[in-house]
Design an enzyme around this catalytic site. Sequence first.
Site, PDB file in Angstrom:
ATOM      1  N   HIS A  65      -4.971   3.346  12.508  1.00 28.53           N
ATOM      2  CA  HIS A  65      -4.658   3.974  11.796  1.00 28.53           C
ATOM      3  C   HIS A  65      -5.974   5.037  12.350  1.00 28.53           C
ATOM      4  O   HIS A  65      -7.390   4.772  12.691  1.00 28.53           O
ATOM      5  CB  HIS A  65      -4.581   3.981  10.447  1.00 28.53           C
ATOM      6  CG  HIS A  65      -3.527   3.256   9.773  1.00 28.53           C
ATOM      7  ND1 HIS A  65      -3.947   1.724   9.240  1.00 28.53           N
ATOM      8  CD2 HIS A  65      -2.436   3.313   9.791  1.00 28.53           C
ATOM      9  CE1 HIS A  65      -2.797   1.561   8.407  1.00 28.53           C
ATOM     10  NE2 HIS A  65      -2.054   2.952   9.067  1.00 28.53           N
ATOM     11  N   CYS A  87      -8.918   0.985   2.594  1.00 29.26           N
ATOM     12  CA  CYS A  87      -7.038   0.535   3.267  1.00 29.26           C
ATOM     13  C   CYS A  87      -7.282  -0.345   1.572  1.00 29.26           C
ATOM     14  O   CYS A  87      -6.319   0.088   0.896  1.00 29.26           O
ATOM     15  CB  CYS A  87      -6.757  -0.551   3.775  1.00 29.26           C
ATOM     16  SG  CYS A  87      -7.909  -0.677   5.297  1.00 29.26           S
TER      17      CYS A  87
END
Length: 257
Positions: free
Chosen positions: A165, A252
């Site tokens: 990511h 996250c």
Amino acid sequence: MFSKAITRKPCKALVDGITTAMFGEGTPDYESALAQHSEYVSVLRELGLEVTELEGDERYPDSCFVEDPAVVMENCAIITNSPRESRNGERYEILNTIKKFYTDSQIFFIEAPGTMEGGDIMKVGNHFFIGQSERTNAEGAKQFNDIVTKFGYTSSTVPVTEGLHLKDFVIYLENNNMLVSAAMNEEPSFREFNRFVIDADELYAINSMNINGTVLVPEGYPKTLKIVEDLGYPVKVVSTDEFRKIDGSLTCLSLRF
Ligand code: CIR
């Protein structure tokens, strides 16, 4: 300022979470992951956030990474669309919780063929940088832009070339400061920021997290810790190494709004 967060406890199936092993090998230990998660939630609460802590969901090994199935901001929440089958169902579960905080007219969806995960979205003031990655495609980015512009935000895309990511390789610490990988340091989008390049052996610590002025830094990264401390931020060191084994890091593990 953030006043709320949503988290989800890790489940036993965490051991089957997806991993590229980009930050290290190994299988997470469930009990130890639970303890680390609980410490993480305590730190968020200490920093003044009202945390909605969801129970582990054994159907979805990666479901403790609640940042990915939704992107939240003032007056708007976007339910994303993971291209990974084992994660796609998480969007329906997070929606149930998002509905407690947002009205139906404030909730939007990234629809196929658009794909997106929240780990690719980095907010800087009223602008969103969208990582185009294996998880977030151009159509997802377009749909996201169409939604956020209605709420007065702008967005632009950044290629993610080195791993999972966007926020694994660049993080905004506020005050114009960014932690970046060597590759992201070359990215024209970030030219105007004060960039601090994190050495390859501490890449994982780029994903530090500013919560209302205090920066959470993962445990075990002394060089990054010093950079953040020298910038003058109050710091909290949080241990996340069970999550690191399956590519999970600080941001996250929560949705913050
Ligand atoms: C995955 O591969 O989807 C998970 N094992 C890790 C997700 C990490 N999420 C994030 O950085 N936002």
